[in-house]
Design a protein around this motif. Structure first.
Motif, PDB file in Angstrom:
ATOM      1  N   ILE A   1       0.834  -1.210   0.000  1.00  0.00           N
ATOM      2  CA  ILE A   1       0.000   0.000   0.000  1.00  0.00           C
ATOM      3  C   ILE A   1       0.865   1.255   0.000  1.00  0.00           C
ATOM      4  O   ILE A   1       0.491   2.281  -0.611  1.00  0.00           O
ATOM      5  N   VAL A   2       2.019   1.213   0.631  1.00  0.00           N
ATOM      6  CA  VAL A   2       2.904   2.378   0.625  1.00  0.00           C
ATOM      7  C   VAL A   2       3.461   2.609  -0.781  1.00  0.00           C
ATOM      8  O   VAL A   2       3.500   3.752  -1.278  1.00  0.00           O
ATOM      9  N   ILE A   3       3.874   1.532  -1.452  1.00  0.00           N
ATOM     10  CA  ILE A   3       4.372   1.663  -2.831  1.00  0.00           C
ATOM     11  C   ILE A   3       3.244   2.139  -3.748  1.00  0.00           C
ATOM     12  O   ILE A   3       3.448   2.978  -4.633  1.00  0.00           O
ATOM     13  N   ALA A   4       2.029   1.600  -3.535  1.00  0.00           N
ATOM     14  CA  ALA A   4       0.883   2.036  -4.328  1.00  0.00           C
ATOM     15  C   ALA A   4       0.608   3.520  -4.124  1.00  0.00           C
ATOM     16  O   ALA A   4       0.302   4.249  -5.076  1.00  0.00           O
ATOM     17  N   SER A   5       0.714   3.985  -2.880  1.00  0.00           N
ATOM     18  CA  SER A   5       0.472   5.397  -2.586  1.00  0.00           C
ATOM     19  C   SER A   5       1.500   6.286  -3.281  1.00  0.00           C
ATOM     20  O   SER A   5       1.154   7.334  -3.846  1.00  0.00           O
ATOM     21  N   LEU A   6       2.761   5.882  -3.247  1.00  0.00           N
ATOM     22  CA  LEU A   6       3.796   6.641  -3.942  1.00  0.00           C
ATOM     23  C   LEU A   6       3.554   6.632  -5.450  1.00  0.00           C
ATOM     24  O   LEU A   6       3.704   7.667  -6.124  1.00  0.00           O
ATOM     25  N   THR A   7       3.137   5.473  -5.969  1.00  0.00           N
ATOM     26  CA  THR A   7       2.906   5.347  -7.414  1.00  0.00           C
ATOM     27  C   THR A   7       1.778   6.262  -7.878  1.00  0.00           C
ATOM     28  O   THR A   7       1.910   6.977  -8.881  1.00  0.00           O
ATOM     29  N   ILE A   8       0.668   6.271  -7.148  1.00  0.00           N
ATOM     30  CA  ILE A   8      -0.472   7.093  -7.582  1.00  0.00           C
ATOM     31  C   ILE A   8      -0.192   8.570  -7.340  1.00  0.00           C
ATOM     32  O   ILE A   8      -0.685   9.437  -8.078  1.00  0.00           O
ATOM     33  N   ALA A   9       0.611   8.903  -6.321  1.00  0.00           N
ATOM     34  CA  ALA A   9       0.997  10.303  -6.105  1.00  0.00           C
ATOM     35  C   ALA A   9       1.848  10.799  -7.271  1.00  0.00           C
ATOM     36  O   ALA A   9       1.662  11.932  -7.763  1.00  0.00           O
ATOM     37  N   LEU A  10       2.779   9.962  -7.731  1.00  0.00           N
ATOM     38  CA  LEU A  10       3.584  10.308  -8.897  1.00  0.00           C
ATOM     39  C   LEU A  10       2.694  10.469 -10.126  1.00  0.00           C
ATOM     40  O   LEU A  10       2.853  11.409 -10.921  1.00  0.00           O
ATOM     41  N   HIS A  11       1.739   9.553 -10.287  1.00  0.00           N
ATOM     42  CA  HIS A  11       0.786   9.615 -11.405  1.00  0.00           C
ATOM     43  C   HIS A  11       0.029  10.941 -11.387  1.00  0.00           C
ATOM     44  O   HIS A  11      -0.067  11.637 -12.412  1.00  0.00           O
ATOM     45  N   ASP A  12      -0.506  11.334 -10.226  1.00  0.00           N
ATOM     46  CA  ASP A  12      -1.321  12.541 -10.147  1.00  0.00           C
ATOM     47  C   ASP A  12      -0.483  13.797 -10.373  1.00  0.00           C
ATOM     48  O   ASP A  12      -0.961  14.771 -10.974  1.00  0.00           O
ATOM     49  N   ALA A  13       0.762  13.798  -9.895  1.00  0.00           N
ATOM     50  CA  ALA A  13       1.628  14.949 -10.127  1.00  0.00           C
ATOM     51  C   ALA A  13       1.948  15.096 -11.617  1.00  0.00           C
ATOM     52  O   ALA A  13       2.011  16.216 -12.139  1.00  0.00           O
ATOM     53  N   LEU A  14       2.126  13.978 -12.311  1.00  0.00           N
ATOM     54  CA  LEU A  14       2.379  14.037 -13.755  1.00  0.00           C
ATOM     55  C   LEU A  14       1.152  14.549 -14.508  1.00  0.00           C
ATOM     56  O   LEU A  14       1.273  15.311 -15.472  1.00  0.00           O
ATOM     57  N   VAL A  15      -0.049  14.135 -14.066  1.00  0.00           N
ATOM     58  CA  VAL A  15      -1.276  14.661 -14.676  1.00  0.00           C
ATOM     59  C   VAL A  15      -1.370  16.165 -14.459  1.00  0.00           C
ATOM     60  O   VAL A  15      -1.712  16.923 -15.377  1.00  0.00           O
ATOM     61  N   LYS A  16      -1.058  16.612 -13.245  1.00  0.00           N
ATOM     62  CA  LYS A  16      -1.065  18.044 -12.952  1.00  0.00           C
ATOM     63  C   LYS A  16      -0.074  18.780 -13.857  1.00  0.00           C
ATOM     64  O   LYS A  16      -0.357  19.895 -14.332  1.00  0.00           O
ATOM     65  N   ARG A  17       1.044  18.164 -14.136  1.00  0.00           N
ATOM     66  CA  ARG A  17       2.093  18.795 -14.944  1.00  0.00           C
ATOM     67  C   ARG A  17       1.665  19.010 -16.393  1.00  0.00           C
ATOM     68  O   ARG A  17       2.090  19.968 -17.039  1.00  0.00           O
ATOM     69  N   ILE A  18       0.812  18.112 -16.921  1.00  0.00           N
ATOM     70  CA  ILE A  18       0.464  18.190 -18.342  1.00  0.00           C
ATOM     71  C   ILE A  18      -0.960  18.684 -18.587  1.00  0.00           C
ATOM     72  O   ILE A  18      -1.455  18.616 -19.714  1.00  0.00           O
ATOM     73  N   ASN A  19      -1.646  19.190 -17.541  1.00  0.00           N
ATOM     74  CA  ASN A  19      -3.050  19.531 -17.756  1.00  0.00           C
ATOM     75  C   ASN A  19      -3.262  20.747 -18.647  1.00  0.00           C
ATOM     76  O   ASN A  19      -4.397  21.069 -18.984  1.00  0.00           O
ATOM     77  N   ASP A  20      -2.191  21.440 -19.044  1.00  0.00           N
ATOM     78  CA  ASP A  20      -2.338  22.515 -20.024  1.00  0.00           C
ATOM     79  C   ASP A  20      -1.958  22.053 -21.428  1.00  0.00           C
ATOM     80  O   ASP A  20      -2.009  22.841 -22.375  1.00  0.00           O
ATOM     81  N   GLU A  21      -1.597  20.782 -21.579  1.00  0.00           N
ATOM     82  CA  GLU A  21      -1.252  20.233 -22.886  1.00  0.00           C
ATOM     83  C   GLU A  21      -2.291  19.254 -23.412  1.00  0.00           C
ATOM     84  O   GLU A  21      -2.360  19.012 -24.628  1.00  0.00           O
ATOM     85  N   LEU A  22      -3.086  18.698 -22.522  1.00  0.00           N
ATOM     86  CA  LEU A  22      -4.001  17.623 -22.895  1.00  0.00           C
ATOM     87  C   LEU A  22      -5.289  17.762 -22.101  1.00  0.00           C
ATOM     88  O   LEU A  22      -5.253  18.016 -20.892  1.00  0.00           O
ATOM     89  N   GLY A  23      -6.449  17.588 -22.763  1.00  0.00           N
ATOM     90  CA  GLY A  23      -7.722  17.644 -22.071  1.00  0.00           C
ATOM     91  C   GLY A  23      -8.012  16.353 -21.326  1.00  0.00           C
ATOM     92  O   GLY A  23      -7.429  15.303 -21.597  1.00  0.00           O
ATOM     93  N   ILE A  24      -8.949  16.444 -20.386  1.00  0.00           N
ATOM     94  CA  ILE A  24      -9.256  15.297 -19.538  1.00  0.00           C
ATOM     95  C   ILE A  24      -9.793  14.122 -20.347  1.00  0.00           C
ATOM     96  O   ILE A  24      -9.478  12.964 -20.067  1.00  0.00           O
TER      97      ILE A  24
END
Length: 308
Positions: A18-41
């Motif tokens: 669960i700790v690795i999963a939490s880190l993985t999804i946090a990384l995922h969400d930060a990457l989505v935040k990083r590209i939200n001006d390049e790609l629509g939902i």
């Protein structure tokens, strides 16, 4: 209470998962935040699922898991709730910082505590009520309601938490015998449907409206090699996180795993700072701490749980 060494070893693996999963999804969400001006939902939903679905199918075939759900209707309802949950989360992410969105969305255990009052198996006792109040104070600290502090976007993470809580109830009471990979497959199929429908709806939106809300209203955008690679990475991250989360809740005591799941919040703050440059301020950190404490209080309000 002491547990046998074998149980402790299994739960240690569950905590690690669960700790690795939490880190993985946090990384995922930060990457989505990083590209939200390049790609629509809607394009994000579709492209990520195109990479996640083949990976899921391969995993299911390797493990001999049937592609057909046992309760298709309930799996579909759960998928709808989860797709909506992510939609609220991502829409808020385009306007608010990741730590604020993440901590507000993680009020879902408090919403579950409130919903428990309506379930015959549960009840809303004084401890859970205290948890709800403390968590609400934490949300107020982060969102700072007032003429300048609160916007309609601030309500989206709460909508995300509500959908997550409802999905948790559907999972617990209607999909308990479904293989986790089947539910993950249903979720990603839901992303495909939502992506296609969303792109069809926004195709006729005028350019001025798209400029005002590009992440929500953008249609199909050109995708270069860098974005294709990132979509592949996001697909792997979301499959990895969902699989590890399912493994953790299957192997460990729910109260222990749910408590460790709060490791997502500091991971989200760290990934947001490193990848997006948005570090949480004192009020956000204080609100986050209150929400974590309230969530743990709500999770552990039910006594007498034994390891399975």
């Amino acid at each position: 209470m002491s547990y046998p060494a074998t149980v402790r070893a299994v739960e240690a693996r569950a905590v690690a998962a669960i700790v690795i999963a939490s880190l993985t999804i946090a990384l995922h969400d930060a990457l989505v935040k990083r590209i939200n001006d390049e790609l629509g939902i809607w394009q994000l939903y579709l492209l990520r699922a195109l990479f996640a679905l083949p990976l899921l199918t391969a995993l299911m075939r390797m493990r001999g898991v049937s592609l057909r759900p046992r309760r298709a209707g309930w799996v579909a309802l759960r998928s709808l709730l989860m797709v909506t949950m992510w939609g609220f989360f991502y829409a808020a992410l385009a306007q608010l910082s990741l730590p604020v969105v993440a901590a507000t969305a993680y009020t879902f255990p408090l919403l579950l505590a409130l919903m428990a009052a309506w379930l015959p198996e549960e009840h809303l006792d004084a401890r859970r009520l205290l948890a709800v109040i403390v968590g609400f104070i934490g949300v107020l600290l982060m969102l700072r309601p007032g003429p300048e502090g609160l916007s309609p976007w601030s309500l989206l993470p709460l909508g995300s938490a509500l959908c997550y809580a409802l999905a948790a109830l559907v999972t617990r009471y209607r999909c308990v015998d479904e293989p986790p990979l089947v539910m993950s497959l249903g979720l990603n199929l839901g992303f495909v449907v939502a992506g296609v429908l969303g792109l069809a709806v926004v195709a006729g939106i005028d350019a001025q409206s798209v400029t005002a809300q590009p992440f929500i209203l953008s249609g199909w955008q050109p995708v270069g090699a860098g974005l294709w690679s990132l979509m592949a990475l996001l697909g792997v991250l979301i499959v990895t996180a969902s699989s590890l989360t399912a493994q953790a809740f299957q192997q460990g005591r729910p109260t222990l795993i749910a408590t460790c799941d709060y490791s997502y919040l500091p991971f989200a703050a760290l990934c947001s700072g490193v990848l997006v440059g948005e570090w949480p301020g004192p009020a956000t950190l204080a609100g986050m701490a209150l929400i974590i404490g309230a969530g743990i209080l709500a999770i552990h309000a039910r006594k007498g749980e034994r390891p399975e």
